[in-house]
Design a protein around this motif. Structure first.
Motif, PDB file in Angstrom:
ATOM      1  N   SER A 252      30.839  13.783  69.665  1.00 46.39           N
ATOM      2  CA  SER A 252      30.590  12.452  69.097  1.00 46.39           C
ATOM      3  C   SER A 252      29.359  11.810  69.719  1.00 46.39           C
ATOM      4  CB  SER A 252      31.816  11.564  69.313  1.00 46.39           C
ATOM      5  OG  SER A 252      32.090  11.416  70.692  1.00 46.39           O
TER       6      SER A 252
ATOM      7  N   TYR B 106      26.194   9.462  68.217  1.00 45.33           N
ATOM      8  CA  TYR B 106      25.888   8.135  68.760  1.00 45.33           C
ATOM      9  C   TYR B 106      24.415   8.024  69.128  1.00 45.33           C
ATOM     10  CZ  TYR B 106      25.590   4.172  71.884  1.00 45.33           C
ATOM     11  OH  TYR B 106      25.196   2.993  72.476  1.00 45.33           O
TER      12      TYR B 106
ATOM     13  N   LEU C  92      26.368   6.596  62.656  1.00 44.21           N
ATOM     14  CA  LEU C  92      27.340   5.658  63.216  1.00 44.21           C
ATOM     15  C   LEU C  92      28.749   6.017  62.756  1.00 44.21           C
ATOM     16  CD1 LEU C  92      28.013   3.120  64.824  1.00 44.21           C
ATOM     17  CD2 LEU C  92      27.500   1.777  62.779  1.00 44.21           C
ATOM     18  N   ASP C  93      28.888   6.347  61.468  1.00 44.48           N
ATOM     19  CA  ASP C  93      30.202   6.717  60.928  1.00 44.48           C
ATOM     20  C   ASP C  93      30.727   7.996  61.586  1.00 44.48           C
ATOM     21  OD1 ASP C  93      30.307   4.563  59.238  1.00 44.48           O
ATOM     22  OD2 ASP C  93      29.519   5.646  57.502  1.00 44.48           O
TER      23      ASP C  93
ATOM     24  N   TYR D 280      31.858   7.130  65.091  1.00 42.52           N
ATOM     25  CA  TYR D 280      33.051   6.292  65.128  1.00 42.52           C
ATOM     26  C   TYR D 280      34.293   7.063  64.683  1.00 42.52           C
ATOM     27  CZ  TYR D 280      36.264   2.504  64.039  1.00 42.52           C
ATOM     28  OH  TYR D 280      37.366   1.689  63.995  1.00 42.52           O
TER      29      TYR D 280
ATOM     30  N   GLU E 275      35.334   9.828  67.247  1.00 48.36           N
ATOM     31  CA  GLU E 275      35.910   9.228  68.455  1.00 48.36           C
ATOM     32  C   GLU E 275      37.288   8.632  68.178  1.00 48.36           C
ATOM     33  OE1 GLU E 275      34.908   8.483  72.130  1.00 48.36           O
ATOM     34  OE2 GLU E 275      34.631  10.479  71.305  1.00 48.36           O
ATOM     35  N   LYS E 276      37.417   8.014  67.023  1.00 51.85           N
ATOM     36  CA  LYS E 276      38.707   7.423  66.651  1.00 51.85           C
ATOM     37  C   LYS E 276      39.772   8.512  66.527  1.00 51.85           C
ATOM     38  CE  LYS E 276      40.331   3.290  65.314  1.00 51.85           C
ATOM     39  NZ  LYS E 276      40.089   2.013  65.995  1.00 51.85           N
TER      40      LYS E 276
END
Length: 294
Positions: A82, A86, A118-119, A122, A125-126
């Motif tokens: 990830s 970033y 960014l998606d 995110y 990581e989520k």
């Protein structure tokens, strides 16, 4: 403290207030040095900050070279965790400011690259956090309030084709599936396929963690008397050895050494086990070596 003061050869009497001030300053220097060591290893982060710096200082002669450097580092970046997305988000965001797209309304900007990176960061990581929470929940039932987790799972499930080239999303989504839908063994086999293909695109620590989820799935199946997963567990161990994922700084954990030996003997791989012990006993920490081998 007074002995240290004497060794500093300050030629003044010991002063406790000054000594504590020196220690405080030294601690800050050490902390800054440790941060700098991490920063020096991360060329992609440096490239992003370089674009930001030349933009803020308006050093136009460095605009093109800073962008080329960032693109090159991004292309050559070894890992696709990830963090990769970033930093690419950060690079694209800084490039947007450097190119002054805000005032060039008639030109097509890099909004799509900013948003996509960014998606990817995110979402991956989520998913990683959700997998960790679910895994811990099997041990201790702590409650966590995680925002929009159902929406993210639904979105990824309905758009799996979009993430085929994003290993971080694909792998963690399959890990999530093995935890939440363990009866469907196809989730495990797809996870195994993804790990075989992409594991080395992640830092060793993260790759090990990913394989640990696969191992835990096999163990749960074995505990349910599904004996075919004993062989699956053995195959996972073999891959971990072949890819050197569990050989950290030249050392093999005694825990892994014992478990690999036990599983290999359980499926009758006696010759392989003997070869494994002879080959890898030297990778055991010396303090554990004799006990583990015997």
């Amino acid at each position: 403290k007074e002995d240290i003061w004497q060794k500093l050869d300050l030629d003044v009497p010991y002063d406790d207030v000054r000594f504590r001030k020196y220690i405080s300053d030294l601690t800050k220097l050490i902390e800054a040095f440790l941060c700098q060591q991490i920063y020096d290893r991360d060329h992609l982060q440096q490239a992003s900050h370089l674009i930001q710096a030349v933009t803020e200082k308006k050093i136009e002669k460095l605009y093109n070279s800073s962008v080329r450097t960032a693109r090159r580092f991004s292309q050559d970046y070894a890992h696709k965790s990830s963090a990769f997305y970033y930093y690419n988000y950060s690079i694209e965001n800084n490039y947007y400011r450097l190119a002054d797209f805000e005032t060039k309304r008639d030109e097509k900007s890099n909004f799509e690259s900013i948003s996509n990176n960014l998606d990817y960061f995110y979402i991956s990581e989520k998913l990683r956090i959700l997998c960790s929470i679910l895994s811990r929940h099997n041990v201790v039932a702590h409650q966590y309030n995680i925002l929009i987790q159902n929406e993210i799972i639904e979105f990824v499930a309905n758009n799996t084709h979009h993430f085929e080239d994003i290993p971080a999303v694909s792998i963690y989504f399959q890990i999530y599936q093995t935890i939440t839908d363990p009866e469907d063994e196809s989730h495990y086999f797809l996870l195994k396929q993804l790990l075989d293909q992409y594991a080395l695109l992640f830092p060793i620590e993260e790759a090990t963690e990913m394989y640990t989820y696969a191992q835990n799935y096999c163990v749960r199946k074995i505990n349910q008397s599904n004996q075919k997963f004993v062989n699956e567990l053995f195959l996972l161990y073999k891959v971990l050895l072949e890819k050197k994922i569990i050989i950290a700084d030249g050392f093999l954990s005694p825990w892994y050494f014992r478990n690999i030996t036990t599983v290999a003997l359980r499926i009758g791989e006696y010759d392989w086990t003997e070869q494994f012990i002879n080959e890898y006993q030297h990778n055991l920490p010396e303090s554990f070596r004799d006990n583990a081998v015997k």
